[in-house]
Design a protein around this motif. Structure first.
Motif, mmCIF file in Angstrom:
data_model
loop_
_atom_site.group_PDB
_atom_site.id
_atom_site.type_symbol
_atom_site.label_atom_id
_atom_site.label_comp_id
_atom_site.label_asym_id
_atom_site.label_seq_id
_atom_site.Cartn_x
_atom_site.Cartn_y
_atom_site.Cartn_z
ATOM 1 N N LEU A 336 0.845 -1.186 0.000
ATOM 2 C CA LEU A 336 0.000 0.000 0.000
ATOM 3 C C LEU A 336 0.886 1.244 0.000
ATOM 4 O O LEU A 336 1.729 1.417 0.883
ATOM 5 N N TYR A 349 -3.002 3.517 -2.842
ATOM 6 C CA TYR A 349 -3.096 2.554 -3.938
ATOM 7 C C TYR A 349 -2.316 1.305 -3.554
ATOM 8 O O TYR A 349 -1.314 1.376 -2.839
ATOM 9 N N PHE A 350 -2.789 0.167 -4.063
ATOM 10 C CA PHE A 350 -2.018 -1.063 -3.941
ATOM 11 C C PHE A 350 -1.156 -1.203 -5.188
ATOM 12 O O PHE A 350 -1.659 -1.134 -6.315
ATOM 13 N N TYR A 361 -7.220 1.964 -3.479
ATOM 14 C CA TYR A 361 -7.724 1.346 -2.254
ATOM 15 C C TYR A 361 -8.938 2.118 -1.764
ATOM 16 O O TYR A 361 -8.867 3.315 -1.487
ATOM 17 N N LYS A 363 -11.851 1.613 1.185
ATOM 18 C CA LYS A 363 -12.095 0.791 2.364
ATOM 19 C C LYS A 363 -13.347 -0.058 2.231
ATOM 20 O O LYS A 363 -13.381 -1.204 2.669
ATOM 21 N N THR A 366 -12.636 -2.685 -1.361
ATOM 22 C CA THR A 366 -11.403 -3.414 -1.656
ATOM 23 C C THR A 366 -11.349 -4.682 -0.819
ATOM 24 O O THR A 366 -11.469 -4.632 0.402
ATOM 25 N N ILE A 368 -9.110 -7.977 0.199
ATOM 26 C CA ILE A 368 -7.716 -8.418 0.246
ATOM 27 C C ILE A 368 -7.698 -9.934 0.404
ATOM 28 O O ILE A 368 -8.075 -10.469 1.445
ATOM 29 N N ILE A 373 -5.121 -8.426 -4.649
ATOM 30 C CA ILE A 373 -6.029 -7.383 -4.181
ATOM 31 C C ILE A 373 -7.196 -7.302 -5.154
ATOM 32 O O ILE A 373 -7.000 -7.246 -6.370
ATOM 33 N N SER A 375 -11.317 -5.639 -6.019
ATOM 34 C CA SER A 375 -12.235 -4.537 -5.768
ATOM 35 C C SER A 375 -13.642 -4.943 -6.175
ATOM 36 O O SER A 375 -13.842 -5.632 -7.189
#
Length: 488
Positions: A336, A349-350, A361, A363, A366, A368, A373, A375
């Motif tokens: 991140l 951003y990842f 990213y 919350k 997203t 994980i 990663i 979305s």
């Protein structure tokens, strides 16, 4: 008649001229060739010295790839160290292989130019300006190979090109290659007076100017979290003494790192200096990255009180040659980072270092998963929602996640990963993880269930009939064996 014959002769002559004009570029291209030869700056060496062998080409006319080039060397007297790629050929990707027989095999390809070959327009035998393949009429270094004379090496050590091919131009034609003579270096077994540095590498920083053994002073900048420099120094001679000072406990502002080199025979000494500026910011000014799609992002400092995903801890990683602060979690490849693309507001951003993809990213959307990663995105119009599922939003880790749920309370949502692959994933409440959803056709199960009910009913009816028949038979037999007395 004479006039008609003259016209025929004239037409034939013009056709011949036209055909010759069209064919001439082909013949001209067929004669194109590349001449390869070797260049060694210093052929008088000592044991332990580094020998730099430059593989030269007299010209390169719209070359998209070359190699393999087979460079031979006397492995009994020298050992291979490394390969240097010239900045002029930075677009080429090099591959190397060292054989036990004393051969260095080198190939290179300009993948970007090759991908554009379908757009090349050839006009009048010349490649159009749209061709971005490499072109020069001047001699150029294809690569430089560094070797070190072995400690016991004396006498002559020879280098030569034993074979070369694969020089492809913008026409996708392979050019012919001619090879010059090899070169011999001589070692008299004496003591070296070389006090130079052959290679200098500093992890996480960029030296200005680019390192060269003849340049003694450099500048570099590091971010606030960097307090020491990891320097890799290779002296020009194996027995030259190297001392490094000032690379630990860097202070904010300017620092001076010195590298002192004393020759084997003690007759000469050199001092290299790196003026290192340790900035007050945790992110180096001007640092950034370019993702797989060519989008440029600038690294920024983390905002205070940032809301970071659970399990991620702050650390430092080297990305695109810059040492930058990141948040990382064990088992997750992506890190991140806080970026700005020059258009949208800065944000987290990842970044996946393997695929060089950047994923925003958010919350609430997203997800994980181990190693990837994902979305939450809208379901495309051409994608069918699994049968029996209705829109539903559930709370995961305190955040609402939109998706779909069936009557058995199985929850799925539509996710897209960092590479753009998307699909439905099922949420497992016990593990708290998402797994790829596989739609199961329950039609056979329903048919079997219906047939089971039918046969069960038939069995029950048959059982009732059997019970009735048994009852009737027993009742009849009882009447015959125990008749009721008649009244008189």
């Amino acid at each position: 008649m004479k006039m008609r014959g003259a016209v025929k002769v004239f037409i034939s002559l013009m056709c011949s001229i036209l055909i010759a004009a069209l064919m001439m570029p082909m013949y001209l291209r067929a004669d194109d060739s590349v001449y390869l030869y070797l260049d060694i700056p210093d052929t008088e060496v000592n044991p332990g010295d580094i020998v730099t062998v430059n593989v030269m080409a007299d010209s390169l006319e719209h070359i998209t790839s070359f190699g393999p080039i087979n460079l031979g060397f006397n492995q009994g007297k020298v050992e291979y160290l490394s390969l240097w790629q010239p900045s002029e050929l930075a677009a080429f990707t090099y591959t190397t292989e060292v054989l036990d027989t004393g051969r260095l095999i080198v190939s290179a390809v300009d993948e970007m130019s090759i991908s554009d070959l379908n757009d090349i327009v050839v006009q009048e035998g010349e490649i159009s300006d749209d061709d971005i393949s490499f072109y020069t009429e001047e001699p150029i270094i294809l690569f430089s190979a560094s070797f070190r004379m072995k400690p016991t090496a004396t006498g002559e050590a020879r280098f030569w090109i034993s074979a070369a091919e694969g020089f492809i131009n913008g026409y996708q034609e392979e050019l012919s290659v001619s090879i010059g003579d090899g070169i011999t270096v001589t070692s008299d077994g004496g003591v070296s007076s070389d006090s130079s540095i052959a290679f200098l590498q500093a992890d996480g920083i960029t030296l200005t100017p680019e390192f060269s053994p003849d340049i003694l002073e450099y500048t570099a900048s590091v971010s606030r979290q960097v307090t020491e420099l990891d320097l890799s120094v290779t002296p020009g001679n194996l027995w030259a003494a190297v001392t490094i000072e000032g690379n630990n406990d860097l202070e904010l502002g300017e620092n001076v790192v010195t590298i002192d080199v004393v020759a084997q025979d003690g007759s000469s000494a050199s001092q290299y200096k790196i003026y290192v500026t340790r900035q007050d910011s945790y992110v180096l000014e001007g640092s950034g990255l370019v993702d797989a799609y060519g989008v440029t992002y600038a690294f920024l400092n983390f905002p205070e009180n940032a809301d970071i995903p659970e399990g991620f801890n702050q650390t430092t990683k080297t990305i695109n040659g810059y040492s930058v602060p990141v948040f990382a979690r064990e088992g997750v490849l992506s890190v991140l980072v806080y970026l700005y693309d020059g258009t949208n507001d800065p944000g987290f951003y990842f970044y996946n270092p393997s695929t060089r993809t950047v994923t925003p990213y958010n919350k609430g959307s997203t997800i994980i998963r181990p190693g990837v990663i994902m979305s939450v995105v809208d379901v495309p119009d051409n994608v069918m929602i699994p049968s029996g599922f209705r829109e539903e939003t559930i709370e995961i880790n305190g955040q609402p996640v939109p998706g779909f749920m069936d009557k058995e309370e199985d929850f799925v949502c539509y996710l897209r990963d960092e590479n753009g692959n998307a699909g439905f994933f099922r949420y497992d409440e016990e593990t708290g993880m998402f797994y790829e959803y596989v739609s199961v056709d329950k039609t056979p199960e329903k048919i079997y269930s219906a047939l089971f009910r039918v046969f069960l009913c038939i069995t029950l009816i048959e059982s009732v009939f059997i019970i009735l028949i048994i009852y009737i038979i027993k009742h009849t037999l009882r009447k015959k064996t125990h008749p009721r007395p008649r009244r008189v």
